[in-house]
Write a protein that holds these residues in place. Structure first.
Motif, PDB file in Angstrom:
ATOM      1  N   PHE A 121     -19.473 -27.172  -0.554  1.00  0.00           N
ATOM      2  CA  PHE A 121     -18.970 -26.748  -1.856  1.00  0.00           C
ATOM      3  C   PHE A 121     -18.848 -25.216  -1.930  1.00  0.00           C
ATOM      4  CE2 PHE A 121     -21.016 -30.871  -2.614  1.00  0.00           C
ATOM      5  CZ  PHE A 121     -19.940 -31.558  -3.164  1.00  0.00           C
ATOM      6  N   GLY A 122     -19.760 -24.535  -1.246  1.00  0.00           N
ATOM      7  CA  GLY A 122     -19.631 -23.085  -1.149  1.00  0.00           C
ATOM      8  C   GLY A 122     -18.386 -22.677  -0.372  1.00  0.00           C
ATOM      9  N   LEU A 123     -18.107 -23.403   0.727  1.00  0.00           N
ATOM     10  CA  LEU A 123     -16.894 -23.123   1.498  1.00  0.00           C
ATOM     11  C   LEU A 123     -15.645 -23.403   0.668  1.00  0.00           C
ATOM     12  CD1 LEU A 123     -17.827 -24.598   5.011  1.00  0.00           C
ATOM     13  CD2 LEU A 123     -17.881 -22.206   4.272  1.00  0.00           C
ATOM     14  N   ALA A 124     -15.696 -24.473  -0.140  1.00  0.00           N
ATOM     15  CA  ALA A 124     -14.560 -24.777  -1.013  1.00  0.00           C
ATOM     16  C   ALA A 124     -14.349 -23.660  -2.030  1.00  0.00           C
ATOM     17  CB  ALA A 124     -14.775 -26.108  -1.719  1.00  0.00           C
ATOM     18  N   LEU A 125     -15.431 -23.067  -2.520  1.00  0.00           N
ATOM     19  CA  LEU A 125     -15.305 -21.922  -3.433  1.00  0.00           C
ATOM     20  C   LEU A 125     -14.587 -20.754  -2.751  1.00  0.00           C
ATOM     21  CD1 LEU A 125     -18.745 -21.813  -5.295  1.00  0.00           C
ATOM     22  CD2 LEU A 125     -16.487 -22.206  -6.312  1.00  0.00           C
ATOM     23  N   ILE A 126     -14.880 -20.542  -1.477  1.00  0.00           N
ATOM     24  CA  ILE A 126     -14.187 -19.485  -0.736  1.00  0.00           C
ATOM     25  C   ILE A 126     -12.698 -19.811  -0.628  1.00  0.00           C
ATOM     26  CG2 ILE A 126     -13.945 -18.383   1.518  1.00  0.00           C
ATOM     27  CD1 ILE A 126     -16.275 -17.336  -0.004  1.00  0.00           C
ATOM     28  N   GLY A 127     -12.377 -21.088  -0.417  1.00  0.00           N
ATOM     29  CA  GLY A 127     -10.961 -21.488  -0.366  1.00  0.00           C
ATOM     30  C   GLY A 127     -10.257 -21.228  -1.683  1.00  0.00           C
ATOM     31  N   ILE A 128     -10.931 -21.546  -2.792  1.00  0.00           N
ATOM     32  CA  ILE A 128     -10.353 -21.278  -4.118  1.00  0.00           C
ATOM     33  C   ILE A 128     -10.205 -19.774  -4.326  1.00  0.00           C
ATOM     34  CG2 ILE A 128     -10.791 -21.445  -6.602  1.00  0.00           C
ATOM     35  CD1 ILE A 128     -12.240 -24.111  -5.993  1.00  0.00           C
ATOM     36  N   GLY A 129     -11.262 -19.037  -3.965  1.00  0.00           N
ATOM     37  CA  GLY A 129     -11.193 -17.583  -4.106  1.00  0.00           C
ATOM     38  C   GLY A 129     -10.084 -16.981  -3.268  1.00  0.00           C
ATOM     39  N   MET A 130      -9.885 -17.519  -2.055  1.00  0.00           N
ATOM     40  CA  MET A 130      -8.808 -17.041  -1.200  1.00  0.00           C
ATOM     41  C   MET A 130      -7.448 -17.243  -1.877  1.00  0.00           C
ATOM     42  SD  MET A 130      -6.311 -18.555   0.925  1.00  0.00           S
ATOM     43  CE  MET A 130      -7.036 -20.099   1.460  1.00  0.00           C
ATOM     44  N   GLY A 131      -7.247 -18.418  -2.485  1.00  0.00           N
ATOM     45  CA  GLY A 131      -5.983 -18.671  -3.184  1.00  0.00           C
ATOM     46  C   GLY A 131      -5.773 -17.719  -4.343  1.00  0.00           C
ATOM     47  N   LEU A 132      -6.844 -17.469  -5.097  1.00  0.00           N
ATOM     48  CA  LEU A 132      -6.751 -16.532  -6.219  1.00  0.00           C
ATOM     49  C   LEU A 132      -6.515 -15.103  -5.724  1.00  0.00           C
ATOM     50  CD1 LEU A 132      -9.666 -17.997  -8.367  1.00  0.00           C
ATOM     51  CD2 LEU A 132      -7.221 -18.071  -8.932  1.00  0.00           C
ATOM     52  N   HIS A 133      -7.122 -14.766  -4.587  1.00  0.00           N
ATOM     53  CA  HIS A 133      -6.914 -13.439  -3.989  1.00  0.00           C
ATOM     54  C   HIS A 133      -5.453 -13.274  -3.558  1.00  0.00           C
ATOM     55  CE1 HIS A 133      -9.050 -10.138  -1.427  1.00  0.00           C
ATOM     56  NE2 HIS A 133      -7.837  -9.755  -1.773  1.00  0.00           N
ATOM     57  N   LEU A 134      -4.900 -14.286  -2.908  1.00  0.00           N
ATOM     58  CA  LEU A 134      -3.491 -14.233  -2.498  1.00  0.00           C
ATOM     59  C   LEU A 134      -2.572 -14.142  -3.717  1.00  0.00           C
ATOM     60  CD1 LEU A 134      -3.407 -16.899   0.363  1.00  0.00           C
ATOM     61  CD2 LEU A 134      -3.426 -14.418   0.606  1.00  0.00           C
ATOM     62  N   THR A 135      -2.891 -14.907  -4.760  1.00  0.00           N
ATOM     63  CA  THR A 135      -2.102 -14.837  -5.994  1.00  0.00           C
ATOM     64  C   THR A 135      -2.164 -13.437  -6.582  1.00  0.00           C
ATOM     65  OG1 THR A 135      -2.508 -17.177  -6.459  1.00  0.00           O
ATOM     66  CG2 THR A 135      -1.849 -15.801  -8.311  1.00  0.00           C
ATOM     67  N   SER A 136      -3.347 -12.842  -6.559  1.00  0.00           N
ATOM     68  CA  SER A 136      -3.494 -11.469  -7.044  1.00  0.00           C
ATOM     69  C   SER A 136      -2.628 -10.510  -6.240  1.00  0.00           C
ATOM     70  CB  SER A 136      -4.963 -11.039  -6.950  1.00  0.00           C
ATOM     71  OG  SER A 136      -5.783 -11.862  -7.734  1.00  0.00           O
ATOM     72  N   GLY A 137      -2.529 -10.769  -4.918  1.00  0.00           N
ATOM     73  CA  GLY A 137      -1.671  -9.917  -4.092  1.00  0.00           C
ATOM     74  C   GLY A 137      -0.212  -9.985  -4.512  1.00  0.00           C
ATOM     75  N   ALA A 138       0.259 -11.200  -4.835  1.00  0.00           N
ATOM     76  CA  ALA A 138       1.650 -11.349  -5.284  1.00  0.00           C
ATOM     77  C   ALA A 138       1.859 -10.661  -6.631  1.00  0.00           C
ATOM     78  CB  ALA A 138       2.011 -12.825  -5.374  1.00  0.00           C
ATOM     79  N   LEU A 139       0.931 -10.875  -7.564  1.00  0.00           N
ATOM     80  CA  LEU A 139       1.046 -10.242  -8.882  1.00  0.00           C
ATOM     81  C   LEU A 139       0.907  -8.724  -8.773  1.00  0.00           C
ATOM     82  CD1 LEU A 139      -1.090 -12.778 -10.955  1.00  0.00           C
ATOM     83  CD2 LEU A 139       1.404 -12.548 -10.952  1.00  0.00           C
ATOM     84  N   ASN A 140       0.123  -8.275  -7.803  1.00  0.00           N
ATOM     85  CA  ASN A 140      -0.014  -6.835  -7.585  1.00  0.00           C
ATOM     86  C   ASN A 140       1.317  -6.231  -7.144  1.00  0.00           C
ATOM     87  OD1 ASN A 140      -1.904  -4.421  -7.106  1.00  0.00           O
ATOM     88  ND2 ASN A 140      -0.891  -4.608  -5.136  1.00  0.00           N
ATOM     89  N   GLN A 141       2.042  -6.926  -6.270  1.00  0.00           N
ATOM     90  CA  GLN A 141       3.351  -6.420  -5.834  1.00  0.00           C
ATOM     91  C   GLN A 141       4.321  -6.368  -7.006  1.00  0.00           C
ATOM     92  OE1 GLN A 141       1.959  -5.197  -3.338  1.00  0.00           O
ATOM     93  NE2 GLN A 141       3.556  -5.591  -1.840  1.00  0.00           N
ATOM     94  N   ALA A 142       4.202  -7.326  -7.926  1.00  0.00           N
ATOM     95  CA  ALA A 142       5.041  -7.294  -9.130  1.00  0.00           C
ATOM     96  C   ALA A 142       4.722  -6.053  -9.958  1.00  0.00           C
ATOM     97  CB  ALA A 142       4.829  -8.552  -9.960  1.00  0.00           C
ATOM     98  N   ALA A 143       3.428  -5.728 -10.075  1.00  0.00           N
ATOM     99  CA  ALA A 143       3.032  -4.535 -10.831  1.00  0.00           C
ATOM    100  C   ALA A 143       3.547  -3.269 -10.161  1.00  0.00           C
ATOM    101  CB  ALA A 143       1.505  -4.488 -10.966  1.00  0.00           C
ATOM    102  N   LEU A 144       3.457  -3.200  -8.832  1.00  0.00           N
ATOM    103  CA  LEU A 144       3.948  -2.021  -8.115  1.00  0.00           C
ATOM    104  C   LEU A 144       5.467  -1.893  -8.258  1.00  0.00           C
ATOM    105  CD1 LEU A 144       1.879  -2.051  -4.784  1.00  0.00           C
ATOM    106  CD2 LEU A 144       1.358  -0.946  -6.968  1.00  0.00           C
ATOM    107  N   ALA A 145       6.163  -3.021  -8.200  1.00  0.00           N
ATOM    108  CA  ALA A 145       7.619  -2.985  -8.336  1.00  0.00           C
ATOM    109  C   ALA A 145       8.037  -2.445  -9.700  1.00  0.00           C
ATOM    110  CB  ALA A 145       8.211  -4.380  -8.124  1.00  0.00           C
ATOM    111  N   ARG A 146       7.195  -2.668 -10.726  1.00  0.00           N
ATOM    112  CA  ARG A 146       7.485  -2.182 -12.081  1.00  0.00           C
ATOM    113  C   ARG A 146       6.786  -0.866 -12.385  1.00  0.00           C
ATOM    114  NH1 ARG A 146       7.139  -8.096 -15.074  1.00  0.00           N
ATOM    115  NH2 ARG A 146       9.353  -8.595 -14.846  1.00  0.00           N
ATOM    116  N   ASP A 147       6.271  -0.212 -11.355  1.00  0.00           N
ATOM    117  CA  ASP A 147       5.634   1.104 -11.504  1.00  0.00           C
ATOM    118  C   ASP A 147       4.400   1.038 -12.406  1.00  0.00           C
ATOM    119  OD1 ASP A 147       5.294   3.735 -10.879  1.00  0.00           O
ATOM    120  OD2 ASP A 147       6.705   4.490 -12.371  1.00  0.00           O
ATOM    121  N   ARG A 148       3.614  -0.027 -12.262  1.00  0.00           N
ATOM    122  CA  ARG A 148       2.371  -0.162 -13.020  1.00  0.00           C
ATOM    123  C   ARG A 148       1.174  -0.104 -12.075  1.00  0.00           C
ATOM    124  NH1 ARG A 148       3.342  -1.832 -18.247  1.00  0.00           N
ATOM    125  NH2 ARG A 148       5.489  -2.481 -18.664  1.00  0.00           N
TER     126      ARG A 148
END
Length: 480
Positions: free
Chosen positions: A374-401
């Motif tokens: 279950f701890g490993l599954a939490l890392i998998g969930i966190g990894m997905g959220l981290h990757l999602t944050s990376g995509a949203l971060n690129q959106a922020a950079l593209a809009r100069d935020r």
């Protein structure tokens, strides 16, 4: 407007670029793993550990001080190209990159004795750290230029040449051509120099494309002016003063602010991936516990390394969409990327629940350690959220935020470190797993809120010409 510049063309270019970069970076990851594997066989334990330390220190440094310029160049060039400008002003990014490199050099010289102690007083390793880190300034500048021009094949070639040249030094020791720790370590310093062989290919391609464009324009519109001819002959690395003076307002202050914000983002990301190892190492009674934490976090590190390919192609793609196609196309690109991440993360999390402990204990690391599924599954969930944050971060950079995005990252990193020092969960591995998933979730939520607030595009580093460019694109579409 050409077909290739419309939404379908941009989407195809983005998907093709992401695939090419994924292949290149995946190959680079395998070759890098091979380099350290060979090093561990041809060197004794202490020497192999020093090579690991050298690489780890250099990787953190270059990620924090050089990737911001890669992102700045990628965004600025993509925005300029979306407006129809064929030349870009590189003076400000070059000044910022040089400033970061000189700052590193000053700190490295000031703390030479401390760094020598880290390397057990091996002067050669300290010299390789300094020379290699400075050389990566040019390599990352080239990466930003290639990404902004969407030359993803050459970008993949650059990182592949880098990893091939590095492993050649380890192979030379393995077959007896060379010997010793220094010979293996020299590959780390030589790699950024060798990778730059792709840059002349990029410049020659740009020059040919510009000559073809000028010839087509002359055929349609008549002879070009003297100023236009001078700009065309200046080459891909020049500033294009006549054209860009009217359209480019990337000042040192604005470019520097963007770069500093992205540097803060990179530092926060490294904190999420490395702080737990350091805190556990400093507080745990069991010396092996930090190694277990490191092994678990590899579940997140490996996909994040591969996702750099998506991030690299996503930023210029989003910047071009924002400048030409508008909010709907921009939102569609983000939605598709996040859905793909969710599908991938869901599959990884399910696999970790079912076979994660067996794979970790008997396939990957061979240690007599029990891993909580279950701890490993939490890392998998966190990894997905981290990757999602990376995509949203690129959106922020593209809009100069970038500044607002840096605040989101900093908050998540600070809370994660504070959580790791708290006694809320006695099992430190489980504490890390809960903390990483929670910090990644907080980060994704805050960046999602920032993204929603950015529904109306903010002013961009591309300058005041953005709105007229969108108006021209709209008029061109209506005319068709």
């Amino acid at each position: 407007m050409s077909a290739s510049s419309g939404p379908a063309g941009r989407g195809a270019s983005y998907a093709r670029g992401a695939r090419i970069l994924s292949i290149g970076i995946a190959s680079t990851g395998l070759l890098t793993f091979g380099y350290f594997s060979i090093a561990s066989h041809v060197l004794d334990g202490p020497s192999a550990k020093r090579i690991d330390l050298l690489w780890s220190i250099m990787f953190v440094i270059i990620s924090v001080i050089y990737r911001p310029i890669e992102q700045l160049l990628s965004r600025t060039i993509a925005h300029s190209r979306a407006q129809g400008h064929t030349q870009q002003k590189l003076r400000v990014p070059m000044m910022i990159q040089a400033g970061f490199a000189l700052l590193f050099l000053a700190i490295a010289l000031a703390f030479e004795e401390e760094l020598l102690r880290v390397f057990d007083h091996q002067q050669a390793l300290y010299d390789i750290l300094v020379v290699g880190t400075l050389a990566y300034a040019a390599s990352y500048f080239a990466r930003g230029w290639l990404a902004g021009h969407e030359r993803f094949g050459l970008f993949g070639g650059l990182v592949l040449m880098e990893s091939i040249s590095r492993i050649c030094f380890a192979l030379a020791v393995a077959i007896g051509i060379a010997s010793g720790e220094t010979a293996v370590a020299l590959g780390i310093a030589a790699a950024p120099f060798v990778s730059l062989v792709v840059v002349p290919l990029a410049f020659s391609h740009t020059a040919r494309a510009r000559r073809a464009s000028d010839a087509a324009r002359e055929a349609l519109e008549g002879p070009i002016t003297v100023d236009e001819a001078d700009a065309a002959l200046a080459g891909p690395g020049t500033e294009g003063v006549q054209e860009m003076a009217a359209h480019e307002d990337l000042s040192l202050r604005r470019g520097g602010g963007f770069a500093v914000s992205v540097a803060a983002i990179m530092l926060a990301e490294q904190t999420l991936l490395n702080a737990a190892v350091l805190t556990v190492d400093a507080t745990a009674r069991d010396a092996a516990l930090a190694g277990i934490v490191f092994n678990v976090l590899l579940i997140a590190r490996a996909p994040l390394q591969l996702f750099q390919a998506i991030q690299t192609s996503l930023l210029p793609h989003l910047t071009g969409l924002e400048a030409t196609e508008g909010h709907d196309a921009f939102a569609r690109a983000i939605r598709v990327t996040v859905l793909a991440i969710a599908a991938f993360a869901g599959a990884v999390t399910l696999a970790l629940l079912v076979i994660g402990p067996f794979v970790m204990e008997h396939v990957l690391f061979g240690q007599h350690t029990h891993y909580n599924r279950f701890g490993l599954a939490l890392i998998g969930i966190g990894m997905g959220l981290h990757l999602t944050s990376g995509a949203l971060n690129q959106a922020a950079l593209a809009r100069d935020r970038a500044r607002a995005a840096a605040g989101c990252w900093a908050l998540a990193a600070v809370l994660f470190v504070a959580w790791m020092f708290s006694p809320a969960v006695s099992d430190q591995v489980l504490r890390m797993e809960i903390g990483y998933a929670g910090a990644a979730g907080l980060l994704a939520l805050s960046l999602a809120l920032l993204y929603r607030r950015g529904a109306r595009p903010a002013p961009t580093t591309g300058g005041a010409g953005a709105a007229p460019a969108q108006a021209r694109a709209s008029e061109s579409t209506m005319a068709r």
